[in-house]
Design a protein around this motif. Sequence first.
Motif, PDB file in Angstrom:
ATOM      1  N   MET A   1       0.831  -1.180   0.000  1.00  9.23           N
ATOM      2  CA  MET A   1       0.000   0.000   0.000  1.00  9.23           C
ATOM      3  C   MET A   1       0.875   1.242   0.000  1.00  9.23           C
TER       4      MET A   1
ATOM      5  N   TRP B   1       0.588   5.156   0.833  1.00  8.80           N
ATOM      6  CA  TRP B   1      -0.270   6.115   1.513  1.00  8.80           C
ATOM      7  C   TRP B   1       0.147   7.520   1.126  1.00  8.80           C
TER       8      TRP B   1
ATOM      9  N   ARG C   1      -9.008   5.609   2.309  1.00  6.30           N
ATOM     10  CA  ARG C   1      -8.069   4.714   1.635  1.00  6.30           C
ATOM     11  C   ARG C   1      -8.417   3.247   1.891  1.00  6.30           C
TER      12      ARG C   1
ATOM     13  N   GLU D   1     -11.595   2.326   0.034  1.00  6.32           N
ATOM     14  CA  GLU D   1     -11.325   2.100  -1.384  1.00  6.32           C
ATOM     15  C   GLU D   1     -10.700   0.730  -1.614  1.00  6.32           C
ATOM     16  N   GLU D   2      -9.823   0.323  -0.708  1.00  2.04           N
ATOM     17  CA  GLU D   2      -9.206  -0.998  -0.855  1.00  2.04           C
ATOM     18  C   GLU D   2     -10.241  -2.113  -0.691  1.00  2.04           C
TER      19      GLU D   2
ATOM     20  N   SER E   1     -12.700  -1.937  -3.873  1.00  6.48           N
ATOM     21  CA  SER E   1     -12.020  -2.284  -5.126  1.00  6.48           C
ATOM     22  C   SER E   1     -11.604  -3.750  -5.163  1.00  6.48           C
ATOM     23  N   GLY E   2     -11.683  -4.430  -4.010  1.00  6.29           N
ATOM     24  CA  GLY E   2     -11.310  -5.838  -3.965  1.00  6.29           C
ATOM     25  C   GLY E   2      -9.863  -6.077  -3.592  1.00  6.29           C
ATOM     26  N   GLN E   3      -9.101  -5.015  -3.330  1.00  6.42           N
ATOM     27  CA  GLN E   3      -7.720  -5.219  -2.881  1.00  6.42           C
ATOM     28  C   GLN E   3      -7.720  -5.906  -1.524  1.00  6.42           C
ATOM     29  N   LEU E   4      -8.684  -5.540  -0.685  1.00  8.41           N
ATOM     30  CA  LEU E   4      -8.955  -6.277   0.547  1.00  8.41           C
ATOM     31  C   LEU E   4     -10.267  -7.009   0.305  1.00  8.41           C
ATOM     32  N   GLN E   5     -10.215  -8.293   0.257  1.00  5.87           N
ATOM     33  CA  GLN E   5     -11.378  -9.126  -0.065  1.00  5.87           C
ATOM     34  C   GLN E   5     -12.269  -9.354   1.159  1.00  5.87           C
TER      35      GLN E   5
ATOM     36  N   ASP F   1     -11.032 -11.042   4.485  1.00 10.83           N
ATOM     37  CA  ASP F   1      -9.585 -10.890   4.660  1.00 10.83           C
ATOM     38  C   ASP F   1      -9.262 -10.318   6.028  1.00 10.83           C
TER      39      ASP F   1
ATOM     40  N   ARG G   1     -19.560   1.091  -2.491  1.00 13.24           N
ATOM     41  CA  ARG G   1     -18.919   1.341  -3.790  1.00 13.24           C
ATOM     42  C   ARG G   1     -19.791   2.262  -4.638  1.00 13.24           C
TER      43      ARG G   1
END
Length: 129
Positions: free
Chosen positions: A1, A3, A18, A21-22, A25-29, A32, A85
């Motif tokens: 990440m 920042w 931030r 958004e993660e 967006s699926g960066q953090l599922q 998780d 989202r």
Amino acid sequence: MQWQIRGDRPIYQQLMERLTEEIVSGQLQPGDKVPPVRELAAEAGVNPNTMQRALADLEREGLLHTNRTSGRYVTEDSQMIDSVREKIAADRIAEFLAGMSLLGYNEQQIEALLRKHSAGEGKNDAENK
């Protein structure tokens, strides 16, 4: 990440945005495990108390939950994630439209510009000048 903290708004809000958004967006599922507070704070270059506040607020909003023995996790509620989202997208669209209006564009001109740029045309217009 990576920042990027700016001085124009409270830091904890920027951290929340931030992380949100993660998540959306699926960066953090969903499901998780979120890294520990101190690790995230060190990575972001902020005080751990500030990061703790951001994470606590995300918990209150329902995007995170805590398992007392193993840490924080991203919600598995996909409808909530989709709703957040969609709200972020609506806010960004409203900002974009307001900005374009200030530049003097009307709705038809904005649509034409969007079509032009989504088709790959005009992307380098600024670079070619």
